[in-house]
Design an enzyme around this catalytic site. Sequence first.
Site, PDB file in Angstrom:
ATOM      1  N   TYR A 143       0.813  -1.210   0.000  1.00 19.34           N
ATOM      2  CA  TYR A 143       0.000   0.000   0.000  1.00 19.34           C
ATOM      3  C   TYR A 143       0.852   1.268   0.000  1.00 19.34           C
ATOM      4  O   TYR A 143       0.389   2.338  -0.375  1.00 19.34           O
ATOM      5  CB  TYR A 143      -0.936   0.030   1.215  1.00 19.34           C
ATOM      6  CG  TYR A 143      -2.037  -1.005   1.185  1.00 19.34           C
ATOM      7  CD1 TYR A 143      -2.250  -1.813   0.067  1.00 19.34           C
ATOM      8  CD2 TYR A 143      -2.868  -1.200   2.273  1.00 19.34           C
ATOM      9  CE1 TYR A 143      -3.245  -2.763   0.041  1.00 19.34           C
ATOM     10  CE2 TYR A 143      -3.872  -2.151   2.263  1.00 19.34           C
ATOM     11  CZ  TYR A 143      -4.054  -2.938   1.138  1.00 19.34           C
ATOM     12  OH  TYR A 143      -5.045  -3.884   1.122  1.00 19.34           O
ATOM     13  N   LYS A 194       3.345 -15.178   2.255  1.00 18.70           N
ATOM     14  CA  LYS A 194       3.383 -16.012   1.036  1.00 18.70           C
ATOM     15  C   LYS A 194       4.837 -16.228   0.624  1.00 18.70           C
ATOM     16  O   LYS A 194       5.283 -15.819  -0.443  1.00 18.70           O
ATOM     17  CB  LYS A 194       2.587 -15.343  -0.084  1.00 18.70           C
ATOM     18  CG  LYS A 194       1.084 -15.480   0.055  1.00 18.70           C
ATOM     19  CD  LYS A 194       0.583 -16.891  -0.248  1.00 18.70           C
ATOM     20  CE  LYS A 194       0.652 -17.197  -1.724  1.00 18.70           C
ATOM     21  NZ  LYS A 194       0.166 -18.580  -2.014  1.00 18.70           N
ATOM     22  N   ASP A 227      -2.977 -17.779   1.884  1.00 22.72           N
ATOM     23  CA  ASP A 227      -4.154 -18.348   1.246  1.00 22.72           C
ATOM     24  C   ASP A 227      -4.723 -19.498   2.074  1.00 22.72           C
ATOM     25  O   ASP A 227      -5.940 -19.632   2.239  1.00 22.72           O
ATOM     26  CB  ASP A 227      -3.850 -18.786  -0.190  1.00 22.72           C
ATOM     27  CG  ASP A 227      -2.605 -19.647  -0.318  1.00 22.72           C
ATOM     28  OD1 ASP A 227      -1.819 -19.725   0.642  1.00 22.72           O
ATOM     29  OD2 ASP A 227      -2.404 -20.244  -1.390  1.00 22.72           O
ATOM     30  N   ASP A 251      -5.356  -6.969   5.693  1.00 24.06           N
ATOM     31  CA  ASP A 251      -6.584  -6.339   5.213  1.00 24.06           C
ATOM     32  C   ASP A 251      -7.603  -7.407   4.819  1.00 24.06           C
ATOM     33  O   ASP A 251      -8.781  -7.350   5.194  1.00 24.06           O
ATOM     34  CB  ASP A 251      -6.241  -5.445   4.012  1.00 24.06           C
ATOM     35  CG  ASP A 251      -7.321  -4.433   3.705  1.00 24.06           C
ATOM     36  OD1 ASP A 251      -8.360  -4.408   4.394  1.00 24.06           O
ATOM     37  OD2 ASP A 251      -7.135  -3.643   2.759  1.00 24.06           O
ATOM     38  N   ASP A 255     -11.073  -9.076   7.185  1.00 23.32           N
ATOM     39  CA  ASP A 255     -12.440  -9.013   6.661  1.00 23.32           C
ATOM     40  C   ASP A 255     -13.089 -10.397   6.643  1.00 23.32           C
ATOM     41  O   ASP A 255     -14.296 -10.534   6.892  1.00 23.32           O
ATOM     42  CB  ASP A 255     -12.458  -8.404   5.258  1.00 23.32           C
ATOM     43  CG  ASP A 255     -12.488  -6.877   5.284  1.00 23.32           C
ATOM     44  OD1 ASP A 255     -12.261  -6.316   6.365  1.00 23.32           O
ATOM     45  OD2 ASP A 255     -12.731  -6.264   4.231  1.00 23.32           O
TER      46      ASP A 255
END
Length: 371
Positions: A143, A194, A227, A251, A255
Site C-alpha cells: 500500500y 506467502k 491463502d 486487510d 475481513d
Amino acid sequence: MATHKLLLLPGDGIGTEIMASARQVIAWFDARLGAGTFALEEDVVGGAAYDAHGKAISEAAMDKAMATDAVLFGAVGGPKWDGVPYDARPEAGLLRLRKDLALFANLRPAICYPALADASSLKREIVEGLDILIVRELTGGVYFGEPKEIRDLGNGQKRGIDTQVYDTYEIERIVRVACDLARTRGKKVTSSEKRNVMKSGVLWNEVATRVGRDEYPDITLDHMLADNCGMQLVRWPKQFDVIVCDNLFGDMLSDIAAMLTGSLGMLPSASLGAPDTRTGRRKAMYEPVHGSAPDIAGTGAANPIAMIASFGMALRYSFGLVAEADLLDKAIAAALETGARTRDIGGGGATLVGTDGMTAAILKALDELSA
C-alpha cells in the site's frame, strides 16, 4: 482525575451516525468517571474534508490528531467522490493519518458474542466462543511501497505497478506487538505470509522465526501461508489465537474474520504507534472495520456496535481504563442477549432496531451492570 483528549473524525456516510452513538457512550462514562474525564474535539475527514478544503484531511485536523491522546475515526468515502483526483480521494485522509502518526500496528479482534452465533454464515459449533486477534502491519508493504504508478507503454498498453517492500525492523516490531499481546491471551501466534512466491514473504518468515525463538520462548509461534490461512479461518477458526501478517494480507484476512462474527458492523480496530521514549504513550487511532455504507446512510439503520467497541479499545489501550473497557464489552453482550438487532445481524426472533435503538440498549445495559 486526568483528562483524556479524544479527536472525533466522523467522516462520511454512516460515519456521522455511528459517531453520534459513540458520543452518547462517551458521555455516559464521562458522567460515571467525573465530568471532564474526556476532552473532545471534532473535525472533518474524507469526502467531507474534500468538500470543505479540497483535500481528504486539512493541516488543522492533522495538527489536532498529532496533539491528541487518541483519534476516534468513523468511515470515509462514497460514490459522490468517485471522480476526485486520486491523491484527494477520501481514503487518502485515512492513509495520511496512519502514516503521519506512524500507526504501524493494527489490532482487529474477531469475537463472536454468544447471542450472535447463529448470525454467522458458518455453523454455530464452528464460531461459538470465537476470540481471535489479527495484528496487521499498517504502514508498510504494497500500500505504501514505491514505485506506485500506471505507466503508458504505448500502442494502447498500460502497466499498473505496486511495490511490496518490507525492512527487517518493520517485521520485528509488528511481531513483537503480536507476541506481547499473545502473552495476555492464549500464548500462540500464527505468522502468515506467502514465502512460497514472494521474497518479502521469505524475509518475513525469517525475521518472525528469529524474534519468536530468541525473544519469546514462552510463545508458540507457527507459520501459515496466507491463502491457507484464509481457508482455515472458515474451516476451523478456533485453532487461532493471534494472527500476525503484513498490510495486504491483514486487510483481507481481517475481513474474512469479520464475517465469522456475523457482520462487519461488529468489529472494532485499534491502530497503535511505537511507545514514546519519554512518556511511554503511543499515538493511537480507533475505528470500525466497516466502511461508510452509503447505501444505508441517512436511514438510521447502521449498526453502531463496531464504533462503540472501538471507543472501548481506546479505554483499554490508550487510557488504561481496563475495568471500564470490560464493562462496555459486557454491556454490548448484554444488549445483544435482549434480542436487539440491527438489520445486518437480524435473525429469527430478533427485535429489529436502528442505530438509536441499539445505542439505547447498550446504554441501558451499562446502567444495569453498574447499578
